[in-house]
Design an enzyme around this catalytic site. Structure first.
Site, short mmCIF file in Angstrom:
data_model
loop_
_atom_site.label_atom_id
_atom_site.label_comp_id
_atom_site.label_asym_id
_atom_site.label_seq_id
_atom_site.Cartn_x
_atom_site.Cartn_y
_atom_site.Cartn_z
CB THR A 165 -6.16 1.70 4.78
OG1 THR A 165 -6.79 2.97 4.68
CG2 THR A 165 -4.97 1.63 3.86
CG ASN A 166 -11.01 1.21 1.20
OD1 ASN A 166 -10.65 0.06 1.12
ND2 ASN A 166 -12.28 1.55 1.36
CG LEU A 167 -5.45 2.82 -3.16
CD1 LEU A 167 -5.34 2.51 -4.65
CD2 LEU A 167 -4.20 3.52 -2.66
#
Ligand code: CTP
Ligand code: CA
Length: 223
Positions: free
Chosen positions: A33-35
């Site tokens: 995932t991404n921040l």
């Protein structure tokens, strides 16, 4: 009283907004995932709705309440976000891509949890590239007015301008991270073909209202 009789800035306009991260499963308990907190996209949705727009918000996995009056579609992966956005894009006047879309996903997803091996062999992840949602919307024959976001760790202006050209969109909103991720305030850099304008640090709510004014002005100028 005067404000009461003035038409709202985005009255009659339809906005499509992506927000939050995407989550690309590796197996049932793990993923990439991404921040991204989703706060900027949700603030945009709220500000646009308050400015009279009909707002569709396509959200990745976030823990945020849906702003009042906003139609929300929840997705998990980049491909699901793409599949939700593309058929809706032409029905909207503006597309605002605030989502932090995962650039890659695992080439295969395991249905069963991957277990540690007794011989300590470490799994190797093969990745494939996800579709670029913003670039695909901008390529549509009846594309809405497209606004991209660029979160960068360095050389913000250069990277934002490079994205403006590569994705062929009229406006890119840049911000410097990762210090700003998840915070409630931020500073922005608006980049278009003409030049750049800094929007000084403010709450995401105030920044969203400023972006609504900016977008409304651009739509009006376009006729
Ligand atoms: N974007 C998108 N779909 C993707 C990747 C990005 O719609 N698969 C959108 C983002 O929502 C953002 C803009 O494109 O509005 C820029 O995203 P960014 O990640 O900064 O650009 P990339 O082209 O992915 O380049 P890089 O991550 O290498 O900086
Ligand atoms: Ca990216």
């Amino acid at each position: 009283l005067i404000a009461f009789f003035q038409p709202k800035l985005l009255q009659g306009r339809r906005l499509l907004i992506t927000a939050g991260p995407t989550f690309e499963p590796i197996d049932p308990v793990r993923g990439l995932t991404n921040l991204s907190s989703g706060k900027m996209g949700f603030a945009m949705a709220r500000a646009a709705q308050e400015a009279g727009a009909q707002v569709t918000l396509v959200a990745g996995p976030v823990h945020l309440d849906t702003p009042a009056g906003v139609r929300r579609i929840d997705v998990r992966t980049a491909q699901q976000m793409f599949d939700a956005v593309l058929p809706l894009a032409a029905q909207h006047d503006v597309f605002v891509a605030t989502a932090a879309v995962a650039d890659w996903r695992p080439a295969g997803t395991s249905d069963a949890k991957i277990k540690k091996q007794a011989d300590r062999a470490v799994p190797v992840l093969e990745l494939v590239e996800n579709p670029d949602i913003l670039a695909a919307v901008a390529r549509l024959p009846d594309a809405p007015y497209c606004v991209g976001f660029a979160a960068e760790s360095h050389d913000l202006a250069r990277h934002a301008r490079e994205k403006l050209q590569r994705k062929n969109v009229p406006l890119v909103v840049g911000n410097l991270g990762p210090a700003t991720f998840g915070r409630d305030d931020n500073a922005l850099l608006l980049v278009d073909a003409q030049g750049e304008r800094e929007v000084p640090c403010a709450s995401k709510r105030a920044l969203a209202q400023e972006l609504v004014r900016e977008i409304a002005g651009r739509l009006a100028a376009r006729g």
